[in-house]
Design an enzyme around this catalytic site. Sequence first.
Site, mmCIF file in Angstrom:
data_model
loop_
_atom_site.group_PDB
_atom_site.id
_atom_site.type_symbol
_atom_site.label_atom_id
_atom_site.label_comp_id
_atom_site.label_asym_id
_atom_site.label_seq_id
_atom_site.Cartn_x
_atom_site.Cartn_y
_atom_site.Cartn_z
ATOM 1 N N LYS A 71 -26.600 4.205 10.543
ATOM 2 C CA LYS A 71 -25.335 4.495 9.846
ATOM 3 C C LYS A 71 -24.163 4.331 10.811
ATOM 4 C CE LYS A 71 -22.585 6.726 6.782
ATOM 5 N NZ LYS A 71 -22.213 6.187 5.469
ATOM 6 N N ALA A 89 -18.211 -0.040 -0.444
ATOM 7 C CA ALA A 89 -17.406 -0.687 0.590
ATOM 8 C C ALA A 89 -17.983 -2.051 0.935
ATOM 9 C CB ALA A 89 -17.352 0.202 1.826
ATOM 10 N N GLN A 90 -19.303 -2.141 0.966
ATOM 11 C CA GLN A 90 -19.972 -3.381 1.358
ATOM 12 C C GLN A 90 -19.607 -4.536 0.426
ATOM 13 O OE1 GLN A 90 -24.575 -5.007 2.087
ATOM 14 N NE2 GLN A 90 -24.223 -2.928 1.382
ATOM 15 N N ASP A 107 -13.164 -1.609 -6.195
ATOM 16 C CA ASP A 107 -13.436 -0.728 -7.336
ATOM 17 C C ASP A 107 -12.863 -1.251 -8.635
ATOM 18 O OD1 ASP A 107 -14.589 0.961 -5.516
ATOM 19 O OD2 ASP A 107 -13.111 2.559 -5.668
ATOM 20 N N GLU A 133 -23.791 12.803 0.694
ATOM 21 C CA GLU A 133 -23.233 12.796 2.048
ATOM 22 C C GLU A 133 -22.314 13.998 2.275
ATOM 23 O OE1 GLU A 133 -23.459 8.400 3.829
ATOM 24 O OE2 GLU A 133 -21.636 8.753 2.662
ATOM 25 N N ASN A 178 0.851 -1.193 0.000
ATOM 26 C CA ASN A 178 0.000 0.000 0.000
ATOM 27 C C ASN A 178 0.886 1.241 0.000
ATOM 28 O OD1 ASN A 178 -2.860 0.827 0.106
ATOM 29 N ND2 ASN A 178 -2.263 1.891 1.969
ATOM 30 N N LYS A 179 0.460 2.296 -0.665
ATOM 31 C CA LYS A 179 1.330 3.474 -0.761
ATOM 32 C C LYS A 179 1.346 4.300 0.520
ATOM 33 C CE LYS A 179 -1.991 6.420 -3.265
ATOM 34 N NZ LYS A 179 -2.170 7.205 -4.505
ATOM 35 N N VAL A 207 2.815 1.067 -6.479
ATOM 36 C CA VAL A 207 2.901 0.124 -7.602
ATOM 37 C C VAL A 207 3.108 0.918 -8.892
ATOM 38 C CG1 VAL A 207 1.734 -1.708 -8.871
ATOM 39 C CG2 VAL A 207 1.386 -1.490 -6.402
#
Length: 397
Positions: free
Chosen positions: A373, A313-314, A297, A170, A38-39, A82
Amino acid sequence: MSNIPKIVILGAGYGGVLTALRLQKELNYNEADVTLVNKHDYHYFTTHLHMPAAGTDKTENARVSISKLIDEFKIDFVKSTVVQIRTQDKKVILEDGTLSYDYLVIGLGGEPETFGIPGMLEHAMNIRSINSVRLIREHIEYQFARYKREPHRTDFLNFVVGGAGFTGIEFVGELSDRLPELAKQNDVDPSLVKLYNIEAAPSALPGFDPELVEYAMNVLTKKGVTFRIGTAIKECTADGVIVGEGEEIKAATVIWAAGVRGNRLIEEAGIETMRGRVKVDESLRVPSHDNIYVVGDNSLMFNEEGRPFPPTAQIAMQQGVTCAHNLVASIRNQPLKKFEFKNKGTVASLGKGEAVGLAFGKKYKGGVAALLKKAIDIRYLYIIGGIPLVVRKGKFL
Protein backbone atom coordinates in the site's frame (compact mmCIF):
# COMPACT_ATOMS: atom_id res chain seq x y z
CA MET A 1 -7.50 37.22 -32.47
CA SER A 2 -5.95 33.95 -31.32
CA ASN A 3 -6.95 30.70 -33.02
CA ILE A 4 -5.21 28.57 -30.41
CA PRO A 5 -7.72 26.02 -29.05
CA LYS A 6 -8.81 26.51 -25.45
CA ILE A 7 -8.86 23.47 -23.15
CA VAL A 8 -10.58 23.89 -19.78
CA ILE A 9 -10.20 21.20 -17.10
CA LEU A 10 -12.72 21.31 -14.26
CA GLY A 11 -11.43 19.75 -11.06
CA ALA A 12 -7.95 18.88 -9.79
CA GLY A 13 -8.70 15.40 -8.54
CA TYR A 14 -6.81 12.34 -9.80
CA GLY A 15 -8.31 12.49 -13.30
CA GLY A 16 -8.02 16.26 -13.71
CA VAL A 17 -4.46 16.48 -12.41
CA LEU A 18 -3.22 13.61 -14.59
CA THR A 19 -4.92 15.17 -17.63
CA ALA A 20 -3.22 18.51 -16.93
CA LEU A 21 0.20 17.01 -16.27
CA ARG A 22 0.13 14.89 -19.43
CA LEU A 23 -1.01 17.85 -21.54
CA GLN A 24 1.82 19.86 -20.02
CA LYS A 25 4.22 17.14 -21.18
CA GLU A 26 2.77 16.40 -24.63
CA LEU A 27 1.69 19.81 -25.95
CA ASN A 28 4.10 22.19 -27.59
CA TYR A 29 4.20 25.81 -26.44
CA ASN A 30 1.33 27.82 -27.95
CA GLU A 31 -0.34 24.67 -29.29
CA ALA A 32 -3.26 25.13 -26.87
CA ASP A 33 -4.34 27.32 -23.97
CA VAL A 34 -4.91 25.01 -21.01
CA THR A 35 -6.76 26.18 -17.90
CA LEU A 36 -7.19 24.08 -14.77
CA VAL A 37 -10.04 25.14 -12.46
CA ASN A 38 -10.28 23.98 -8.86
CA LYS A 39 -12.04 25.41 -5.81
CA HIS A 40 -8.95 24.87 -3.65
CA ASP A 41 -5.34 25.73 -4.47
CA TYR A 42 -4.28 22.20 -3.56
CA HIS A 43 -4.76 18.65 -4.82
CA TYR A 44 -5.60 16.12 -2.13
CA PHE A 45 -5.06 12.38 -1.96
CA THR A 46 -8.54 10.89 -1.56
CA THR A 47 -7.02 7.49 -0.80
CA HIS A 48 -5.24 8.96 2.24
CA LEU A 49 -8.13 10.93 3.77
CA HIS A 50 -9.18 8.14 6.15
CA MET A 51 -6.04 8.76 8.22
CA PRO A 52 -6.46 12.46 9.07
CA ALA A 53 -10.20 11.81 9.48
CA ALA A 54 -9.42 9.33 12.25
CA GLY A 55 -6.68 11.53 13.66
CA THR A 56 -3.80 9.16 12.91
CA ASP A 57 -2.13 11.65 10.55
CA LYS A 58 -2.08 15.38 9.78
CA THR A 59 -4.29 16.82 7.05
CA GLU A 60 -1.21 18.53 5.53
CA ASN A 61 0.18 15.13 4.57
CA ALA A 62 -2.90 14.40 2.45
CA ARG A 63 -2.50 17.36 0.11
CA VAL A 64 -0.04 19.16 -2.15
CA SER A 65 -0.14 22.68 -3.59
CA ILE A 66 -1.20 22.71 -7.25
CA SER A 67 1.47 25.32 -7.98
CA LYS A 68 4.09 22.71 -7.04
CA LEU A 69 2.72 20.27 -9.64
CA ILE A 70 2.07 22.33 -12.76
CA ASP A 71 4.25 24.43 -15.04
CA GLU A 72 2.48 27.79 -14.87
CA PHE A 73 3.97 28.74 -18.25
CA LYS A 74 1.95 25.89 -19.80
CA ILE A 75 -1.09 25.57 -17.53
CA ASP A 76 -3.17 28.47 -16.21
CA PHE A 77 -4.57 27.69 -12.77
CA VAL A 78 -7.81 29.35 -11.68
CA LYS A 79 -8.92 28.96 -8.08
CA SER A 80 -12.70 29.23 -8.23
CA THR A 81 -15.95 27.29 -7.85
CA VAL A 82 -17.85 26.13 -10.93
CA VAL A 83 -21.44 27.39 -10.90
CA GLN A 84 -22.71 26.27 -14.29
CA ILE A 85 -21.64 24.46 -17.46
CA ARG A 86 -23.24 25.92 -20.59
CA THR A 87 -22.59 23.43 -23.36
CA GLN A 88 -24.65 25.32 -25.95
CA ASP A 89 -22.27 28.29 -26.01
CA LYS A 90 -19.13 26.48 -24.78
CA LYS A 91 -18.79 28.42 -21.56
CA VAL A 92 -18.16 27.59 -17.91
CA ILE A 93 -19.64 30.01 -15.39
CA LEU A 94 -17.51 30.43 -12.27
CA GLU A 95 -18.49 32.22 -9.07
CA ASP A 96 -16.27 35.12 -10.11
CA GLY A 97 -16.09 35.00 -13.89
CA THR A 98 -16.61 33.08 -17.13
CA LEU A 99 -14.33 30.81 -19.17
CA SER A 100 -14.91 29.86 -22.81
CA TYR A 101 -13.61 26.56 -24.18
CA ASP A 102 -13.12 24.57 -27.34
CA TYR A 103 -12.51 21.38 -25.37
CA LEU A 104 -13.81 20.69 -21.87
CA VAL A 105 -12.68 18.05 -19.37
CA ILE A 106 -15.06 17.42 -16.49
CA GLY A 107 -13.45 15.89 -13.42
CA LEU A 108 -15.37 17.63 -10.66
CA GLY A 109 -15.46 14.67 -8.31
CA GLY A 110 -18.44 12.93 -6.81
CA GLU A 111 -20.97 13.72 -4.14
CA PRO A 112 -22.19 11.42 -1.34
CA GLU A 113 -24.87 8.98 -2.47
CA THR A 114 -27.29 8.39 0.39
CA PHE A 115 -29.67 6.12 -1.58
CA GLY A 116 -32.56 8.15 -0.20
CA ILE A 117 -31.95 7.08 3.42
CA PRO A 118 -33.88 9.60 5.57
CA GLY A 119 -31.69 11.88 7.68
CA MET A 120 -28.37 10.77 6.19
CA LEU A 121 -27.56 14.11 4.56
CA GLU A 122 -28.60 16.05 7.65
CA HIS A 123 -27.00 13.99 10.42
CA ALA A 124 -24.03 12.04 9.00
CA MET A 125 -20.53 13.22 8.08
CA ASN A 126 -18.59 12.19 4.97
CA ILE A 127 -14.92 11.50 4.19
CA ARG A 128 -14.85 13.57 1.02
CA SER A 129 -12.41 16.49 1.37
CA ILE A 130 -9.72 18.04 3.54
CA ASN A 131 -12.32 20.24 5.24
CA SER A 132 -14.69 17.34 5.91
CA VAL A 133 -11.99 15.19 7.52
CA ARG A 134 -10.90 18.09 9.74
CA LEU A 135 -14.48 18.30 10.96
CA ILE A 136 -14.67 14.54 11.58
CA ARG A 137 -11.43 14.50 13.55
CA GLU A 138 -12.44 17.42 15.76
CA HIS A 139 -15.92 15.98 16.26
CA ILE A 140 -14.57 12.59 17.38
CA GLU A 141 -12.14 14.15 19.84
CA TYR A 142 -14.88 16.40 21.21
CA GLN A 143 -17.09 13.40 22.07
CA PHE A 144 -14.64 12.28 24.75
CA ALA A 145 -14.73 15.73 26.34
CA ARG A 146 -18.54 15.68 26.21
CA TYR A 147 -18.65 12.29 27.90
CA LYS A 148 -16.40 13.47 30.73
CA ARG A 149 -18.88 16.26 31.39
CA GLU A 150 -21.96 13.99 31.10
CA PRO A 151 -20.81 10.47 32.06
CA HIS A 152 -24.33 9.04 31.77
CA ARG A 153 -24.24 9.73 28.01
CA THR A 154 -22.39 6.63 26.81
CA ASP A 155 -23.81 7.29 23.32
CA PHE A 156 -21.10 9.97 23.03
CA LEU A 157 -18.64 7.06 22.92
CA ASN A 158 -20.51 5.13 20.22
CA PHE A 159 -19.19 5.54 16.66
CA VAL A 160 -21.06 4.25 13.60
CA VAL A 161 -19.48 3.91 10.16
CA GLY A 162 -22.00 3.22 7.41
CA GLY A 163 -20.50 1.15 4.61
CA ALA A 164 -17.84 -1.56 4.62
CA GLY A 165 -16.40 -0.87 1.19
CA PHE A 166 -12.80 0.31 0.85
CA THR A 167 -13.37 3.76 2.35
CA GLY A 168 -15.37 2.41 5.27
CA ILE A 169 -12.95 -0.42 6.05
CA GLU A 170 -9.86 1.79 5.81
CA PHE A 171 -11.41 4.42 8.07
CA VAL A 172 -12.54 1.82 10.58
CA GLY A 173 -9.01 0.40 10.60
CA GLU A 174 -7.52 3.79 11.50
CA LEU A 175 -10.26 4.67 13.97
CA SER A 176 -9.88 1.35 15.79
CA ASP A 177 -6.23 2.35 16.38
CA ARG A 178 -7.11 5.89 17.43
CA LEU A 179 -10.02 5.35 19.84
CA PRO A 180 -7.99 3.51 22.54
CA GLU A 181 -5.48 6.40 22.46
CA LEU A 182 -8.26 8.96 22.92
CA ALA A 183 -9.75 6.92 25.77
CA LYS A 184 -6.37 6.87 27.53
CA GLN A 185 -5.74 10.60 26.97
CA ASN A 186 -9.16 11.46 28.41
CA ASP A 187 -9.15 8.93 31.29
CA VAL A 188 -12.10 7.07 29.80
CA ASP A 189 -12.66 3.34 30.33
CA PRO A 190 -11.86 1.91 26.84
CA SER A 191 -14.50 -0.83 27.29
CA LEU A 192 -17.18 1.89 27.05
CA VAL A 193 -16.07 2.89 23.53
CA LYS A 194 -18.01 1.12 20.75
CA LEU A 195 -17.20 1.16 17.03
CA TYR A 196 -19.81 -0.24 14.62
CA ASN A 197 -19.34 -0.92 10.91
CA ILE A 198 -22.68 -1.45 9.16
CA GLU A 199 -22.98 -2.82 5.62
CA ALA A 200 -26.16 -3.65 3.69
CA ALA A 201 -24.38 -6.07 1.31
CA PRO A 202 -23.88 -9.70 2.40
CA SER A 203 -20.12 -9.15 2.76
CA ALA A 204 -17.63 -6.52 3.81
CA LEU A 205 -15.47 -5.26 0.93
CA PRO A 206 -18.15 -6.36 -1.60
CA GLY A 207 -16.68 -8.09 -4.65
CA PHE A 208 -13.26 -8.56 -3.04
CA ASP A 209 -11.52 -11.91 -2.52
CA PRO A 210 -13.41 -13.84 0.24
CA GLU A 211 -10.23 -15.10 1.94
CA LEU A 212 -8.88 -11.57 2.25
CA VAL A 213 -12.26 -10.26 3.42
CA GLU A 214 -12.29 -12.85 6.20
CA TYR A 215 -8.74 -11.88 7.22
CA ALA A 216 -9.67 -8.18 7.26
CA MET A 217 -12.75 -8.75 9.39
CA ASN A 218 -10.79 -10.90 11.85
CA VAL A 219 -8.09 -8.24 12.23
CA LEU A 220 -10.63 -5.47 12.77
CA THR A 221 -12.82 -7.52 15.11
CA LYS A 222 -9.78 -8.12 17.32
CA LYS A 223 -9.28 -4.34 17.36
CA GLY A 224 -12.78 -3.91 18.75
CA VAL A 225 -14.90 -3.32 15.64
CA THR A 226 -18.47 -4.67 15.77
CA PHE A 227 -19.59 -5.62 12.26
CA ARG A 228 -23.22 -5.63 11.19
CA ILE A 229 -23.04 -7.18 7.74
CA GLY A 230 -26.15 -7.72 5.62
CA THR A 231 -27.87 -5.04 7.67
CA ALA A 232 -29.25 -1.91 6.05
CA ILE A 233 -29.40 1.49 7.72
CA LYS A 234 -33.05 2.53 7.41
CA GLU A 235 -32.72 6.00 8.90
CA CYS A 236 -30.12 8.33 10.39
CA THR A 237 -31.26 10.55 13.23
CA ALA A 238 -29.73 13.10 15.58
CA ASP A 239 -29.44 10.25 18.10
CA GLY A 240 -27.87 7.56 15.89
CA VAL A 241 -29.17 5.11 13.28
CA ILE A 242 -32.15 2.80 12.81
CA VAL A 243 -31.15 -0.55 11.28
CA GLY A 244 -32.84 -3.77 10.24
CA GLU A 245 -36.34 -4.12 11.62
CA GLY A 246 -36.36 -0.95 13.68
CA GLU A 247 -33.37 -1.54 15.96
CA GLU A 248 -31.81 1.71 17.17
CA ILE A 249 -28.07 2.10 17.66
CA LYS A 250 -27.52 5.25 19.67
CA ALA A 251 -24.44 7.19 18.59
CA ALA A 252 -23.40 10.83 18.57
CA THR A 253 -21.16 10.13 15.58
CA VAL A 254 -22.25 8.67 12.23
CA ILE A 255 -19.82 8.61 9.30
CA TRP A 256 -21.35 7.71 5.94
CA ALA A 257 -18.89 5.94 3.62
CA ALA A 258 -21.22 3.85 1.50
CA GLY A 259 -21.70 5.55 -1.81
CA VAL A 260 -20.64 8.12 -4.38
CA ARG A 261 -22.70 9.63 -7.17
CA GLY A 262 -21.62 12.03 -9.88
CA ASN A 263 -21.97 15.79 -9.84
CA ARG A 264 -25.26 17.69 -10.06
CA LEU A 265 -23.65 20.36 -12.31
CA ILE A 266 -23.41 17.77 -15.10
CA GLU A 267 -27.10 16.92 -14.85
CA GLU A 268 -27.96 20.63 -14.78
CA ALA A 269 -25.91 21.11 -17.97
CA GLY A 270 -28.38 18.89 -19.81
CA ILE A 271 -25.91 16.03 -20.26
CA GLU A 272 -27.52 12.61 -19.89
CA THR A 273 -26.40 10.91 -16.68
CA MET A 274 -27.02 7.90 -14.47
CA ARG A 275 -26.87 8.97 -10.80
CA GLY A 276 -24.89 12.01 -11.87
CA ARG A 277 -22.35 10.03 -13.89
CA VAL A 278 -21.94 10.18 -17.67
CA LYS A 279 -21.82 7.00 -19.73
CA VAL A 280 -18.86 8.08 -21.84
CA ASP A 281 -17.81 6.56 -25.15
CA GLU A 282 -14.64 4.47 -25.55
CA SER A 283 -12.58 7.66 -25.98
CA LEU A 284 -13.97 9.18 -22.72
CA ARG A 285 -16.17 11.68 -24.55
CA VAL A 286 -19.80 12.62 -23.88
CA PRO A 287 -21.74 10.85 -26.67
CA SER A 288 -23.69 14.00 -27.59
CA HIS A 289 -20.68 16.36 -27.32
CA ASP A 290 -17.46 15.20 -28.97
CA ASN A 291 -15.53 18.14 -27.48
CA ILE A 292 -16.37 17.25 -23.86
CA TYR A 293 -14.44 14.58 -21.95
CA VAL A 294 -15.40 13.18 -18.55
CA VAL A 295 -13.01 11.49 -16.11
CA GLY A 296 -12.97 10.09 -12.58
CA ASP A 297 -16.08 9.87 -10.40
CA ASN A 298 -18.09 11.75 -13.03
CA SER A 299 -17.61 9.07 -15.71
CA LEU A 300 -19.39 5.76 -16.08
CA MET A 301 -17.71 2.90 -17.94
CA PHE A 302 -18.45 -0.81 -18.01
CA ASN A 303 -16.14 -3.82 -17.96
CA GLU A 304 -16.40 -6.87 -20.21
CA GLU A 305 -18.98 -8.43 -17.88
CA GLY A 306 -21.18 -5.36 -18.22
CA ARG A 307 -20.53 -4.12 -14.68
CA PRO A 308 -19.57 -0.50 -14.03
CA PHE A 309 -15.97 0.13 -13.03
CA PRO A 310 -15.84 1.41 -9.44
CA PRO A 311 -14.86 5.09 -9.10
CA THR A 312 -11.30 4.56 -7.89
CA ALA A 313 -8.16 6.70 -8.00
CA GLN A 314 -6.50 4.07 -10.20
CA ILE A 315 -9.09 4.29 -12.98
CA ALA A 316 -9.23 8.10 -12.75
CA MET A 317 -5.46 8.33 -13.21
CA GLN A 318 -5.51 6.06 -16.26
CA GLN A 319 -8.44 8.02 -17.70
CA GLY A 320 -6.46 11.24 -17.25
CA VAL A 321 -3.59 9.86 -19.32
CA THR A 322 -5.92 8.69 -22.12
CA CYS A 323 -7.93 11.91 -21.99
CA ALA A 324 -4.79 14.04 -22.46
CA HIS A 325 -3.65 11.84 -25.35
CA ASN A 326 -7.03 12.23 -27.07
CA LEU A 327 -7.11 16.00 -26.56
CA VAL A 328 -3.71 16.30 -28.22
CA ALA A 329 -4.84 13.94 -30.99
CA SER A 330 -8.00 16.03 -31.57
CA ILE A 331 -5.95 19.22 -31.90
CA ARG A 332 -3.53 17.54 -34.34
CA ASN A 333 -6.31 15.76 -36.29
CA GLN A 334 -4.95 12.36 -35.33
CA PRO A 335 -6.96 9.25 -34.42
CA LEU A 336 -8.21 8.94 -30.84
CA LYS A 337 -7.18 6.17 -28.47
CA LYS A 338 -9.66 3.77 -26.92
CA PHE A 339 -9.56 3.74 -23.12
CA GLU A 340 -8.58 0.35 -21.70
CA PHE A 341 -8.42 -0.06 -17.93
CA LYS A 342 -5.41 -2.04 -16.73
CA ASN A 343 -6.02 -3.20 -13.18
CA LYS A 344 -2.71 -2.95 -11.34
CA GLY A 345 -4.15 -4.37 -8.13
CA THR A 346 -6.07 -3.19 -5.10
CA VAL A 347 -4.95 -2.81 -1.50
CA ALA A 348 -7.04 -1.87 1.54
CA SER A 349 -5.30 -0.74 4.71
CA LEU A 350 -6.56 -2.01 8.07
CA GLY A 351 -4.74 0.42 10.32
CA LYS A 352 -1.14 0.46 11.48
CA GLY A 353 0.96 -2.28 9.85
CA GLU A 354 -2.02 -4.21 8.47
CA ALA A 355 -3.63 -4.45 5.03
CA VAL A 356 -5.08 -6.85 2.48
CA GLY A 357 -4.53 -6.70 -1.25
CA LEU A 358 -4.55 -8.28 -4.68
CA ALA A 359 -1.69 -7.38 -7.01
CA PHE A 360 0.37 -9.10 -9.72
CA GLY A 361 -2.12 -11.99 -9.61
CA LYS A 362 -1.34 -12.74 -5.95
CA LYS A 363 -2.99 -12.19 -2.57
CA TYR A 364 -1.24 -10.19 0.12
CA LYS A 365 -2.11 -9.61 3.76
CA GLY A 366 -0.63 -8.28 6.98
CA GLY A 367 2.63 -6.35 6.96
CA VAL A 368 3.55 -7.25 3.37
CA ALA A 369 0.25 -5.81 2.11
CA ALA A 370 0.80 -2.69 4.23
CA LEU A 371 4.20 -2.17 2.56
CA LEU A 372 2.56 -2.68 -0.84
CA LYS A 373 0.00 0.00 0.00
CA LYS A 374 2.81 2.40 0.89
CA ALA A 375 4.61 1.58 -2.36
CA ILE A 376 1.45 2.36 -4.35
CA ASP A 377 1.07 5.71 -2.58
CA ILE A 378 4.73 6.60 -3.20
CA ARG A 379 4.41 5.63 -6.87
CA TYR A 380 1.55 8.12 -7.23
CA LEU A 381 3.62 10.87 -5.62
CA TYR A 382 6.39 10.11 -8.11
CA ILE A 383 3.98 10.22 -11.08
CA ILE A 384 2.61 13.67 -10.20
CA GLY A 385 5.61 15.34 -8.58
CA GLY A 386 8.75 13.30 -9.20
CA ILE A 387 11.44 12.56 -6.63
CA PRO A 388 11.11 15.94 -4.82
CA LEU A 389 7.48 15.19 -3.88
CA VAL A 390 8.37 11.63 -2.85
CA VAL A 391 11.09 12.98 -0.55
CA ARG A 392 8.76 15.61 0.91
CA LYS A 393 5.63 13.48 1.40
CA GLY A 394 6.66 9.83 1.07
CA LYS A 395 7.64 9.32 4.69
CA PHE A 396 4.16 10.34 5.85
CA LEU A 397 2.14 7.95 3.68
